[in-house]
Write a protein that holds these residues in place. Structure first.
Motif, PDB file in Angstrom:
ATOM      1  N   GLN A 130       0.666  -1.069  -0.032  1.00 10.73           N
ATOM      2  CA  GLN A 130      -0.119  -0.036  -0.129  1.00 10.73           C
ATOM      3  C   GLN A 130       0.810   1.177  -0.039  1.00 10.73           C
ATOM      4  O   GLN A 130       2.033   1.431   0.543  1.00 10.73           O
ATOM      5  N   LYS A 131       0.392   2.364  -0.537  1.00 11.26           N
ATOM      6  CA  LYS A 131       0.941   3.586  -0.440  1.00 11.26           C
ATOM      7  C   LYS A 131       0.063   4.708  -0.217  1.00 11.26           C
ATOM      8  O   LYS A 131      -0.964   4.830  -0.815  1.00 11.26           O
ATOM      9  N   SER A 132       0.163   5.221   1.056  1.00 10.46           N
ATOM     10  CA  SER A 132      -0.883   6.453   1.366  1.00 10.46           C
ATOM     11  C   SER A 132      -0.865   7.472   0.500  1.00 10.46           C
ATOM     12  O   SER A 132       0.102   7.782  -0.384  1.00 10.46           O
ATOM     13  N   ARG A 145       4.945   4.473   2.307  1.00  9.13           N
ATOM     14  CA  ARG A 145       4.786   2.979   1.827  1.00  9.13           C
ATOM     15  C   ARG A 145       4.768   2.049   3.041  1.00  9.13           C
ATOM     16  O   ARG A 145       5.380   2.232   4.019  1.00  9.13           O
TER      17      ARG A 145
END
Length: 266
Positions: A31-33, A38
């Motif tokens: 996931q990457k906000s 990361r």
């Protein structure tokens, strides 16, 4: 989930490496906000460790991506890496051998007496041999020297295997040295001998020789000493002069500061 710093620590790598792998499309976070942070799953650790291992054995990122995508079978890529590592090992072994030779040579401090001829029984030797040159000028020696060592690997000049010259000169004619034809020599054990250079054998046997300083005056003095010694001892010398360096630090004209002048005698 793991933050990037936690994943880097777990895999014994760096945060910067993970960012680079993400940018190159090799290993992306789970996931990457929205703010760009990361995050990784624990199960991704195993893929990351595999990637780091493949990098360690020399695979490029492009090769790793090809394997990941199934676009390139892993076996040929691994064989290429194996061949590359084998070449690197050979080079490192060569470097180690050169260092061992140089350390051993530095430990040897005694030297023979200058300009005092002697007769010695010597072991056979094999040399790589340059083409024959007939002009003993500084320019000709430098040209032949460069040509000869370009045919060999870069480490050959640094190793302490005997180097020198073979000159067509009878012991009775010291004055003919400057006009005599000669070849450059470098000793080899033939185990890694180059097919593109001829080999020349220096046979075992009795040699009359003298330790000299490798200057024009020193060589002339040594040749005259050999001539007088052979006449006094009634020695029959062959018409080939072996001019062999001592060590590997070349001073000028492809010669070390000191060396041997040798003739085979019957």
């Amino acid at each position: 989930m793991l933050k990037i710093s936690d994943m880097a620590k777990l895999a014994n790598t760096t945060r910067r490496t993970l960012i680079f792998y993400d940018e190159q499309g090799v290993f992306k976070p789970a996931q990457k906000s929205d703010s760009g942070y990361r995050y990784y799953d624990y199960k991704q650790l195993y893929d990351l460790m595999t990637i780091l291992g493949l990098r360690n054995i020399g695979l490029s990122l492009e090769q790793i991506k090809a394997i990941q995508s199934g676009g390139q079978p892993a076996l040929p890529v691994l064989r290429q890496a194996q061949a590359k590592i084998s070449d690197q090992i050979k080079k490192l072994q060569r470097i180690q051998a050169v260092l061992d030779q140089r350390l051993h040579q530095q430990a040897q401090t005694s030297a023979p007496q200058l300009y005092v001829p002697e007769v010695a029984t010597l072991a056979p030797a094999t040399f790589w041999c340059s083409r024959k040159a007939v002009d003993c000028t500084e320019q000709e020696v430098a040209q032949l020297f460069a040509e000869f060592y370009q045919e060999l690997d870069a480490m050959t000049l640094l190793d302490t295997a005997t180097s020198g010259f073979l000159t067509d000169l009878p012991v009775s004619d010291p004055a003919g040295y400057k006009d005599a034809g000669f070849r450059i020599l470098k000793a080899t054990d033939q185990a890694d001998s180059a097919d593109y250079l001829p080999l020349l054998e220096k046979p075992a046997g009795r040699y009359v020789r003298v330790w000299i300083e490798n200057t024009a005056a020193g060589i002339d003095r040594g040749l005259k000493a050999l001539k007088a010694y052979c006449e006094a001892q009634h020695l029959q010398a062959q018409d080939r002069l072996w001019q062999l360096n001592s060590g590997d630090t070349l001073v000028e004209n492809g010669a070390t500061q000191y060396g041997w002048l040798e003739y085979a005698v019957s």
